[in-house]
Design a protein around this motif. Structure first.
Motif, PDB file in Angstrom:
ATOM      1  N   TYR A 292       0.796  -1.254  -0.070  1.00  0.00           N
ATOM      2  CA  TYR A 292       0.069   0.010  -0.189  1.00  0.00           C
ATOM      3  C   TYR A 292       0.836   1.141   0.148  1.00  0.00           C
ATOM      4  CZ  TYR A 292      -3.497   3.389   1.563  1.00  0.00           C
ATOM      5  OH  TYR A 292      -4.203   4.437   1.555  1.00  0.00           O
ATOM      6  N   GLY A 294       1.211   4.187   1.347  1.00  0.00           N
ATOM      7  CA  GLY A 294       0.529   4.944   2.447  1.00  0.00           C
ATOM      8  C   GLY A 294       0.795   4.246   3.667  1.00  0.00           C
ATOM      9  N   THR A 295       0.325   4.883   4.849  1.00  0.00           N
ATOM     10  CA  THR A 295       0.459   4.349   6.022  1.00  0.00           C
ATOM     11  C   THR A 295      -0.516   3.265   6.556  1.00  0.00           C
ATOM     12  OG1 THR A 295      -1.227   5.853   7.039  1.00  0.00           O
ATOM     13  CG2 THR A 295       1.141   6.627   6.908  1.00  0.00           C
ATOM     14  N   GLU A 297      -2.233   3.007   9.082  1.00  0.00           N
ATOM     15  CA  GLU A 297      -3.372   3.639   9.710  1.00  0.00           C
ATOM     16  C   GLU A 297      -4.422   3.828   8.803  1.00  0.00           C
ATOM     17  OE1 GLU A 297      -2.774   7.629  11.515  1.00  0.00           O
ATOM     18  OE2 GLU A 297      -4.738   7.699  12.005  1.00  0.00           O
ATOM     19  N   ASN A 298      -4.088   4.383   7.555  1.00  0.00           N
ATOM     20  CA  ASN A 298      -4.962   4.245   6.395  1.00  0.00           C
ATOM     21  C   ASN A 298      -5.238   3.255   5.641  1.00  0.00           C
ATOM     22  OD1 ASN A 298      -5.018   7.262   6.778  1.00  0.00           O
ATOM     23  ND2 ASN A 298      -3.388   7.658   5.204  1.00  0.00           N
ATOM     24  N   LEU A 299      -4.427   2.242   5.710  1.00  0.00           N
ATOM     25  CA  LEU A 299      -4.751   0.939   5.023  1.00  0.00           C
ATOM     26  C   LEU A 299      -5.880   0.123   5.819  1.00  0.00           C
ATOM     27  CD1 LEU A 299      -4.244  -1.315   3.106  1.00  0.00           C
ATOM     28  CD2 LEU A 299      -2.007  -1.858   4.393  1.00  0.00           C
ATOM     29  N   LEU A 302      -9.241   0.427   4.916  1.00  0.00           N
ATOM     30  CA  LEU A 302      -9.770  -0.230   3.539  1.00  0.00           C
ATOM     31  C   LEU A 302      -9.618  -1.729   3.670  1.00  0.00           C
ATOM     32  CD1 LEU A 302      -9.578   1.422   1.004  1.00  0.00           C
ATOM     33  CD2 LEU A 302      -6.906   0.948   0.987  1.00  0.00           C
ATOM     34  N   ARG A 314      -3.776  -3.981  12.959  1.00  0.00           N
ATOM     35  CA  ARG A 314      -2.671  -3.049  12.717  1.00  0.00           C
ATOM     36  C   ARG A 314      -1.348  -3.740  12.856  1.00  0.00           C
ATOM     37  NH1 ARG A 314       1.231  -0.916  12.068  1.00  0.00           N
ATOM     38  NH2 ARG A 314       2.098   1.084  12.485  1.00  0.00           N
ATOM     39  N   GLU A 319       5.119  -1.125   8.372  1.00  0.00           N
ATOM     40  CA  GLU A 319       5.470   0.234   7.485  1.00  0.00           C
ATOM     41  C   GLU A 319       6.821   0.362   7.030  1.00  0.00           C
ATOM     42  OE1 GLU A 319       2.118   3.404   9.158  1.00  0.00           O
ATOM     43  OE2 GLU A 319       4.000   3.524  10.008  1.00  0.00           O
TER      44      GLU A 319
END
Ligand code: FDA
Length: 506
Positions: A292, A294-295, A297-299, A302, A314, A319
């Motif tokens: 992904y 992005g981070t 947290e944003n994944l 989703l 999480r 990351e």
């Protein structure tokens, strides 16, 4: 044969006198079968060990140019002495087309031509064809933590073959193919003339971005557009077995993965395990790997929304920087120094690969039969790559690579073996698998990816016509095949640059 030895002498003499050196002096640029380093140079980038066998025809000469003049000279002298030319960048061609030929031939091996010049001001780079993807990724990351390039996963792939055949990797749903991000190139044509984009014209520039370089000339360098990547990307991996809900999740994956946001890549790898099943039987293992842009947290939301059945938290996400994700998909530890990407030593194995594209989800009947076929053979794996994202927005005719809007996902089937005595058996198995899937994949034409070269799709004879070549041409290029043939007829009407699956002139 006598004609073979005549070409031998002619070529060497022509080349050495062009260099201005005596035929008997070693130039360090051209190697004959009796040169002490001939074999190590030949074998250095053979990625498919099937073609290491002594029974496989070897080149009369290997030329290792240090500059463009050496390439011009090699072309002139091979014409003069009737030797076919095979151009090799990284040597990863699945069918060995860059270093095997059934007629007397030379290899122009570009490994010395591998400079990479990055211009951060306009976010571009000039990359010579003999560089590897690993060298390119490393060079970019050394200059910027927020730039990358969308190309394949294996670090030892050569720029020359990869960019001229398309080239996709983990960020292609966001940025397109490697070939989509080429903005200029340098090619040496059949007359030995060095041309850039303006001089070669838009037709030829179009053709070499997905049509395969080997039909058109020697592409020596590429100007690419770097892409901006976030400073943090996120990786995760989940596995399921057949008796663990794997089939249900895969069924859903077929339609959901291609619709995920372009920032999220979720591919599936199918293999067979002896121990994963609760009953200790052979079972199909489904590994889903996500990347992904992005981070975590944003994944998280989703993934919880799109694939709740994975039960991801999480803590399942890691990351990292973009270059660490490159290490991860290239099979290295993300904590390793990115210098491992510069290692050119390849691990080779013997294998056969085929490809497909899927436009409608494979039915449950189709999948059940597939699982049964897979457990028959352990030494295989299938990689399924979701399309969608920007791939659906780029028109089919933008480059010769036509697999765009209507594709749900691409399939790569691979089988490998240890002893070449068993090759026939494994190749037969993968062909049976391919035949089995015919009703469930793209049709008329059944599509295939050029960079997953497959000579089963058809090969050129001595005078292959446009119509005959359509058997494989339409599969790789669909409607774009015709334009490739037209370009070929214009730039190489005598068909000097040819091989088993080169584009025929009209
Ligand atoms: P190689 O040197 O063998 O060339 C391939 C073809 O291009 C030959 O026909 C050759 O003559 C021609 N050619 C090479 N350089 C040229 C030049 N400078 N001018 C003109 N013609 C030239 N693909 C992908 O899209 N994504 C992926 O993740 C992977 N992963 C992957 C892993 C592994 C282990 C392998 C073996 C292969 C892949 N591939 C892939 C497929 C890969 O993209 C494909 O094999 C490329 O064509 C390899 O390029 P090389 O330069 O290494 O090959």
């Amino acid at each position: 044969s006598s004609s073979g030895s005549a070409s031998h002498e002619d070529f060497l003499q022509c080349f050495q006198s062009g260099l201005g050196v005596n035929t008997n002096t070693s130039s360090g640029i051209v190697f004959t079968k009796t040169s002490s380093s001939y074999e190590s140079i030949l074998d250095a980038s053979i990625r498919n060990s099937r073609f290491l066998a002594t029974s496989v025809p070897k080149p009369n000469f290997i030329v290792t140019p240090h500059n463009l003049f050496h390439i011009q000279l090699a072309l002139r002298c091979s014409k003069h002495s009737n030797l076919q030319v095979r151009v090799r960048s990284g040597g990863h061609d699945y069918e060995g087309l860059s270093y095997v030929s059934n007629v007397p031939f030379i290899i122009i091996d570009l490994f010395n031509l591998r400079s990479i010049t990055i211009n951060m001001e306009d976010e571009t780079a000039w990359v010579q064809s003999g560089a590897t993807l690993g060298e390119l990724y490393y060079a970019i990351a050394n200059r910027s933590k927020v730039h990358g390039f969308p190309a394949g996963s294996c670090a030892t792939i050569g720029i020359g073959g990869h960019l001229s055949g398309g080239g996709f990797g983990t960020i292609f749903r966001k940025y397109g193919l490697a070939a989509d991000n080429v903005i200029d190139a340098q090619i040496i044509n059949v007359n030995g003339t060095i041309l850039n984009r303006r001089a070669m014209g838009e037709d030829l520039f179009w053709a070499i971005r997905g049509g395969g370089g080997s039909s058109f000339g020697v592409i020596t360098a590429w100007k690419i557009k770097l892409v901006q990547v976030p400073s943090t990307v996120t990786i995760f991996e989940v596995s399921r077995n057949l008796d663990d809900g794997g089939s249900e999740i895969f069924t859903k994956w077929q339609t959901v993965a291609p619709k995920l946001p372009a920032e999220l890549f979720l591919h599936a790898v199918l293999g067979v395990s002896n121990s994963a099943s609760r009953l200790g039987n052979k079972t199909v293992v489904f590994s889903f790997t996500g990347m992904y842009l992005g981070t975590a947290e944003n994944l998280l939301p989703l993934m919880q929304e799109s694939f709740a059945e994975f039960g991801l938290k999480r803590s399942n996400f890691t990351e990292m920087s973009w270059i660490q994700s490159v290490l991860y998909f290239a099979g290295f530890s993300v904590d390793q120094s990115s210098e491992v990407l510069l290692n050119r030593n390849i691990t080779s194995s013997s294998f056969k690969t085929k490809s497909d594209y899927v436009t409608e989800p494979i039915s449950s009947t189709g999948l059940e039969g597939l699982w049964k076929m897979l457990v028959l053979e352990e030494s295989q794996f299938i990689i399924l790559t979701p399309y969608g994202g920007i791939m659906s927005e780029i028109p089919e005719s933008a480059t010769p690579f036509p697999h765009r809007k209507s594709m749900l996902y691409g399939i790569q089937y691979s089988v490998s073996w240890d002893s070449n005595e068993d090759a026939t058996m494994y190749i037969k198995w993968i062909r049976t698998l391919y035949d089995y899937l015919a009703p469930y994949v793209s049709k008329l034409p059944r599509r295939a990816y050029l960079n997953y070269r497959d000579l089963d799709l058809g090969v050129n004879g001595p005078n292959t016509s446009y119509v005959e070549a359509q058997s494989w041409g339409l599969k790789y290029f669909n409607q774009n095949f015709k334009r490739l043939v037209e370009v070929k007829a214009r730039v190489d009407p005598q068909n000097f640059f040819r091989n088993e699956q080169s584009i025929p002139p009209l």
